[in-house]
Design a protein around this motif. Structure first.
Motif, PDB file in Angstrom:
ATOM      1  N   THR A 187       0.865  -1.188   0.000  1.00 36.25           N
ATOM      2  CA  THR A 187       0.000   0.000   0.000  1.00 36.25           C
ATOM      3  C   THR A 187       0.904   1.242   0.000  1.00 36.25           C
ATOM      4  O   THR A 187       2.122   1.119   0.147  1.00 36.25           O
ATOM      5  N   ARG A 196       1.462   3.059   2.329  1.00 31.05           N
ATOM      6  CA  ARG A 196       2.133   3.159   3.634  1.00 31.05           C
ATOM      7  C   ARG A 196       3.279   2.150   3.788  1.00 31.05           C
ATOM      8  O   ARG A 196       4.018   2.187   4.771  1.00 31.05           O
ATOM      9  N   THR A 197       3.412   1.230   2.818  1.00 31.70           N
ATOM     10  CA  THR A 197       4.458   0.199   2.936  1.00 31.70           C
ATOM     11  C   THR A 197       5.837   0.843   2.901  1.00 31.70           C
ATOM     12  O   THR A 197       6.137   1.661   2.023  1.00 31.70           O
TER      13      THR A 197
END
Ligand SMILES: Cc1ncc(COP(=O)(O)O)c(C=O)c1O
Length: 377
Positions: A126, A128-129
């Motif tokens: 995502t 946020r990874t």
């Protein structure tokens, strides 16, 4: 009469007996020097282990969990970030992610190798990874080519959890040099084990390793008592470094001796009903940290072996997304079907370099006896 002579899961005394004079000499040297933290042995171990892995740099730390946590922090992983990993691993992998303040996102594993399934990786990434963290479970390297390609497409670093994979290789390159960085544990039972806790971070990125070293040493700056980042204390004991340097000299031979016993197991278990024997994926060379079979009546087989004096172990009985301590990661039963099934079926049989080949035969005879009884029941 039934043979019930004990076969342990691992025999550290037998290993120590082979190299005792060398260990005694190394310990005496450190005691004589009174350099108990830091000093030439730590530096030399870092150099020698990095060279063994084919990495340019290494930083010795207190243990494998610290190695992971320090590496994550050195990558800047913090609250709000996600780290993609697996649930079929030792708890330390995921503790490190949570202790760094990030959220673990689990990808199911490939059934044959118990390592991150690259086919499921992309869907877990995502915005946020921050990082991909595959685990070379049981010493078998993860499918690092496919994982590396997906990570590169998303501009993400790959950190290897190589805690069980000293000397394993993928496409001819060793664990420790397969991603952007790698973390090792030298817990006493590992293929390369200290006489206590110890760990290492390897990488070919000098600046990254310098950041790990700084965090592991109280965030120290150039001046004494200048602390430029929030750090901790995770330096490796000099005694452990000296012991590990002795053992590192023997690691390749010990790994080869494990491999001989694995071949004996594979031969003797061929055709035994209901037993799935571990294999190596093409291009992979396992360090064979553990020899893990799969059977449906796992607990029954373990009990049968125990009644014959044969130790076995379950690595691991519960995938991490279902561990109460990691509930904040929000795992649900059924979410990772392969990991969950493997956790019910895996059984590790005794494996170490000193294991008597006759004992391999005996263990396999007992496995065969139990499995055949099942078939005829
Ligand atoms: C896969 C894996 N990751 C992390 C660790 C943590 O290492 P340590 O026990 O040295 O903290 C271990 C070792 O036990 C491990 O097997």
């Amino acid at each position: 009469m039934t043979d019930t002579r004990p076969v342990p899961i691992i025999d550290l005394a037998a290993q120590l007996a082979r190299i005792r004079p060398e260990i005694d000499e190394a310990v005496a040297r450190v005691l004589g020097s009174t350099a108990f933290v830091g000093g030439p042995d730590v530096h030399e171990l870092e150099r020698e282990f990095a060279a063994f892995c084919g990495a340019a740099h290494a930083c010795a730390v207190g243990n494998g969990t610290d190695a992971l946590q320090l590496a994550l922090r050195a990558y800047g992983v913090s609250a709000g970030d996600e780290v993609v990993t697996v649930a079929d691993t030792f708890v330390g992998t995921v503790e490190a992610i949570l202790l760094a303040g990030a959220r673990p996102v689990f990808v199911d594993v490939d059934e044959a190798t118990h390592t991150m399934d690259p086919a499921r990786l992309e869907a877990a990434i995502t915005p946020r990874t921050k990082l991909i963290l595959p685990v070379h479970l049981y010493g078998h390297p993860a499918e690092m080519t496919a994982i590396g390609e997906i990570a590169a497409r998303h501009g993400l670093p790959v950190l290897e959890d190589a805690a069980q994979a000293h000397g394993a290789s993928w496409q001819g390159r060793r664990a420790g040099a397969l991603g952007h960085a790698a973390c090792f544990s030298f817990y006493p039972t590992k293929n390369l084990g200290a006489c206590g806790d110890a760990g290492m971070v390897t990488s070919s990125d000098a600046e990254f390793v310098a950041r790990v070293r700084q965090i592991a040493n109280h965030g120290a700056g150039r001046q004494r008592y200048e602390h430029v980042v929030l750090g901790t204390n995770s330096r490796l004991d000099t005694l452990q470094a000296a012991i590990l340097r002795v053992k590192l000299r023997h690691l390749e031979r010990w790994n080869a001796e494990r491999r001989v016993r694995v071949a004996l197991y594979a031969d003797a278990l061929r055709g035994v009903p209901g037993v799935v024997v571990p294999t190596e994926r093409t291009g992979a060379r396992s360090a064979w940290h553990l020899f893990t079979i799969r059977v449906t009546e796992r607990d029954g087989l373990a009990e049968h072996l125990r009644s014959r004096g044969i130790a076995s172990a379950v690595h691991y009985p519960r995938p991490l997304h279902l561990q109460p301590a990691l509930a904040s990661a929000g795992g649900r039963p059924g979410e990772l079907p392969v990991s969950e099934r493997l956790s019910r079926e895996v059984l590790c049989l005794p494996l170490y370099a000193e294991l008597d080949p006759a004992d391999v035969e005996r263990v396999c005879g007992e496995v065969r006896a139990f499995q055949q009884r099942l078939v005829h029941a």
